[in-house]
Every structure is written in C-alpha cells, then in structure tokens.
Write a protein that holds these residues in place. Structure first.
Motif, mmCIF file in Angstrom:
data_model
loop_
_atom_site.group_PDB
_atom_site.id
_atom_site.type_symbol
_atom_site.label_atom_id
_atom_site.label_comp_id
_atom_site.label_asym_id
_atom_site.label_seq_id
_atom_site.Cartn_x
_atom_site.Cartn_y
_atom_site.Cartn_z
ATOM 1 N N ARG A 117 43.406 38.985 17.200
ATOM 2 C CA ARG A 117 42.400 38.208 17.913
ATOM 3 C C ARG A 117 43.003 37.461 19.091
ATOM 4 N NH1 ARG A 117 40.631 35.485 13.482
ATOM 5 N NH2 ARG A 117 40.054 37.319 12.308
ATOM 6 N N VAL A 118 44.198 36.871 18.879
ATOM 7 C CA VAL A 118 44.858 36.130 19.953
ATOM 8 C C VAL A 118 45.235 37.073 21.090
ATOM 9 C CG1 VAL A 118 46.889 34.770 20.559
ATOM 10 C CG2 VAL A 118 45.698 34.315 18.425
ATOM 11 N N PHE A 119 45.821 38.236 20.759
ATOM 12 C CA PHE A 119 46.161 39.223 21.778
ATOM 13 C C PHE A 119 44.916 39.704 22.512
ATOM 14 C CE2 PHE A 119 50.271 40.437 19.549
ATOM 15 C CZ PHE A 119 51.071 39.907 20.550
ATOM 16 N N ASP A 120 43.854 39.966 21.778
ATOM 17 C CA ASP A 120 42.621 40.464 22.378
ATOM 18 C C ASP A 120 42.033 39.439 23.346
ATOM 19 O OD1 ASP A 120 40.661 42.500 22.636
ATOM 20 O OD2 ASP A 120 39.312 41.331 21.354
ATOM 21 N N ASP A 121 42.009 38.173 22.952
ATOM 22 C CA ASP A 121 41.505 37.125 23.839
ATOM 23 C C ASP A 121 42.350 37.015 25.100
ATOM 24 O OD1 ASP A 121 39.515 36.592 22.008
ATOM 25 O OD2 ASP A 121 40.540 34.851 21.139
ATOM 26 N N PHE A 122 43.659 37.093 24.944
ATOM 27 C CA PHE A 122 44.570 36.995 26.083
ATOM 28 C C PHE A 122 44.353 38.157 27.050
ATOM 29 C CE2 PHE A 122 48.786 38.001 27.945
ATOM 30 C CZ PHE A 122 48.913 36.873 28.737
ATOM 31 N N LEU A 123 44.274 39.379 26.531
ATOM 32 C CA LEU A 123 44.074 40.538 27.397
ATOM 33 C C LEU A 123 42.682 40.539 28.029
ATOM 34 C CD1 LEU A 123 45.855 43.264 25.272
ATOM 35 C CD2 LEU A 123 46.714 42.135 27.324
ATOM 36 N N GLU A 124 41.689 40.059 27.309
ATOM 37 C CA GLU A 124 40.343 39.937 27.871
ATOM 38 C C GLU A 124 40.345 38.956 29.045
ATOM 39 O OE1 GLU A 124 36.555 41.092 28.301
ATOM 40 O OE2 GLU A 124 37.837 41.826 26.700
ATOM 41 N N LYS A 125 41.087 37.882 28.900
ATOM 42 C CA LYS A 125 41.205 36.892 29.972
ATOM 43 C C LYS A 125 41.854 37.520 31.204
ATOM 44 C CE LYS A 125 43.724 32.658 30.936
ATOM 45 N NZ LYS A 125 44.636 31.668 30.388
ATOM 46 N N ILE A 126 42.868 38.338 31.012
ATOM 47 C CA ILE A 126 43.545 38.991 32.127
ATOM 48 C C ILE A 126 42.601 39.965 32.837
ATOM 49 C CG2 ILE A 126 45.375 40.625 32.723
ATOM 50 C CD1 ILE A 126 47.061 39.284 30.551
ATOM 51 N N VAL A 127 41.830 40.729 32.071
ATOM 52 C CA VAL A 127 40.878 41.677 32.667
ATOM 53 C C VAL A 127 39.819 40.924 33.465
ATOM 54 C CG1 VAL A 127 39.060 43.342 32.116
ATOM 55 C CG2 VAL A 127 41.269 43.475 30.965
ATOM 56 N N GLU A 128 39.299 39.823 32.924
ATOM 57 C CA GLU A 128 38.299 39.031 33.642
ATOM 58 C C GLU A 128 38.864 38.469 34.943
ATOM 59 O OE1 GLU A 128 35.042 38.595 33.140
ATOM 60 O OE2 GLU A 128 35.215 40.016 31.494
ATOM 61 N N GLU A 129 40.112 37.965 34.905
ATOM 62 C CA GLU A 129 40.738 37.454 36.125
ATOM 63 C C GLU A 129 40.888 38.565 37.160
ATOM 64 O OE1 GLU A 129 44.464 35.710 35.048
ATOM 65 O OE2 GLU A 129 43.526 33.963 34.113
ATOM 66 N N HIS A 130 41.256 39.749 36.716
ATOM 67 C CA HIS A 130 41.422 40.880 37.628
ATOM 68 C C HIS A 130 40.088 41.271 38.256
ATOM 69 C CE1 HIS A 130 43.117 44.520 39.293
ATOM 70 N NE2 HIS A 130 42.117 45.204 38.757
ATOM 71 N N LEU A 131 39.033 41.314 37.451
ATOM 72 C CA LEU A 131 37.720 41.670 37.980
ATOM 73 C C LEU A 131 37.209 40.622 38.964
ATOM 74 C CD1 LEU A 131 35.962 43.069 34.787
ATOM 75 C CD2 LEU A 131 36.849 44.357 36.744
ATOM 76 N N GLN A 132 37.452 39.347 38.675
ATOM 77 C CA GLN A 132 37.032 38.284 39.580
ATOM 78 C C GLN A 132 37.780 38.358 40.900
ATOM 79 O OE1 GLN A 132 37.520 34.596 37.480
ATOM 80 N NE2 GLN A 132 35.682 34.891 36.239
ATOM 81 N N SER A 133 39.088 38.603 40.831
ATOM 82 C CA SER A 133 39.863 38.676 42.084
ATOM 83 C C SER A 133 39.459 39.904 42.884
ATOM 84 C CB SER A 133 41.355 38.693 41.780
ATOM 85 O OG SER A 133 41.731 39.889 41.132
ATOM 86 N N ARG A 134 39.122 41.013 42.211
ATOM 87 C CA ARG A 134 38.680 42.212 42.900
ATOM 88 C C ARG A 134 37.327 41.974 43.570
ATOM 89 N NH1 ARG A 134 37.058 47.465 39.688
ATOM 90 N NH2 ARG A 134 35.242 46.159 39.467
ATOM 91 N N ASP A 135 36.404 41.299 42.868
ATOM 92 C CA ASP A 135 35.089 41.005 43.428
ATOM 93 C C ASP A 135 35.196 40.060 44.624
ATOM 94 O OD1 ASP A 135 33.931 42.648 41.566
ATOM 95 O OD2 ASP A 135 33.322 40.996 40.229
ATOM 96 N N GLN A 136 36.099 39.096 44.548
ATOM 97 C CA GLN A 136 36.297 38.173 45.671
ATOM 98 C C GLN A 136 36.906 38.891 46.866
ATOM 99 O OE1 GLN A 136 38.600 34.948 44.085
ATOM 100 N NE2 GLN A 136 36.872 34.057 42.994
ATOM 101 N N GLY A 137 37.778 39.855 46.595
ATOM 102 C CA GLY A 137 38.393 40.628 47.672
ATOM 103 C C GLY A 137 37.383 41.518 48.384
ATOM 104 N N GLU A 138 36.409 42.058 47.664
ATOM 105 C CA GLU A 138 35.388 42.919 48.262
ATOM 106 C C GLU A 138 34.400 42.114 49.077
ATOM 107 O OE1 GLU A 138 33.540 45.112 45.137
ATOM 108 O OE2 GLU A 138 35.294 46.414 44.825
ATOM 109 N N SER A 139 34.103 40.884 48.655
ATOM 110 C CA SER A 139 33.122 40.073 49.378
ATOM 111 C C SER A 139 33.698 39.468 50.649
ATOM 112 C CB SER A 139 32.581 38.961 48.478
ATOM 113 O OG SER A 139 33.621 38.063 48.126
ATOM 114 N N SER A 140 35.014 39.460 50.778
ATOM 115 C CA SER A 140 35.634 38.883 51.979
ATOM 116 C C SER A 140 35.614 39.849 53.136
ATOM 117 C CB SER A 140 37.097 38.515 51.709
ATOM 118 O OG SER A 140 37.150 37.530 50.708
#
Length: 84
Positions: free
Chosen positions: A61-84
C-alpha cells in the motif's frame, strides 16, 4: 540516488510515508528475503502463521501510494507543459 535516476527528482523520506521511504524499502527487502513456512508447507500458507502476508500488504500500500503520487505529478507537469 536511485529515485533521482529513475524518477528525475529527489524524494525525501517524509514525502513517501510517515515511516520513511528507506525504512519501507528495507522492510520490503527483508520480507522478500525471509524464509516463509508457507512456501515449504503449502497447506499452511493460507494461515499466514508468520504474518508475512499482512506486512507485505501494508508495504504494498505504501509503495502503491508513493508511485501513484509520482504518476500524478508527472501528469500534472505534462499538462502544464502543454498549456504553456
């Protein structure tokens, strides 16, 4: 160092869980390396006499939460990069 190579960012222990990332990794390695009686005597495996299954689920569960957080950060940074 491994997090920086794999994820491109340095993660502190406090960011992953209250127990710390290093301690969770160490526990996962210990659980993976420990001899489990259920592996040698399959009929007692469902009983989980040593408590390994319960502890592995917590670490998972701890590993899954950590990796989910990393994926969300990556998706957010990708979305911000496309909107710029």
């Amino acid at each position: 160092m491994t997090c920086r190579m794999v994820f491109g960012k340095k993660y502190m222990d406090e960011e992953s869980s209250e127990r710390g990332f290093k301690s969770v990794i160490q526990e996962g390695l210990q659980l993976g390396a420990a001899p489990n009686l259920g592996d040698y005597i399959p009929c007692i495996a469902p009983l989980d006499l040593q408590g390994f299954t319960k502890r592995m689920k917590v670490v998972h569960r701890v590993f899954d939460d950590f990796l989910e957080k990393i994926v969300e950060e990556h998706l957010q940074s990708r979305d911000q990069g496309e909107s710029s």
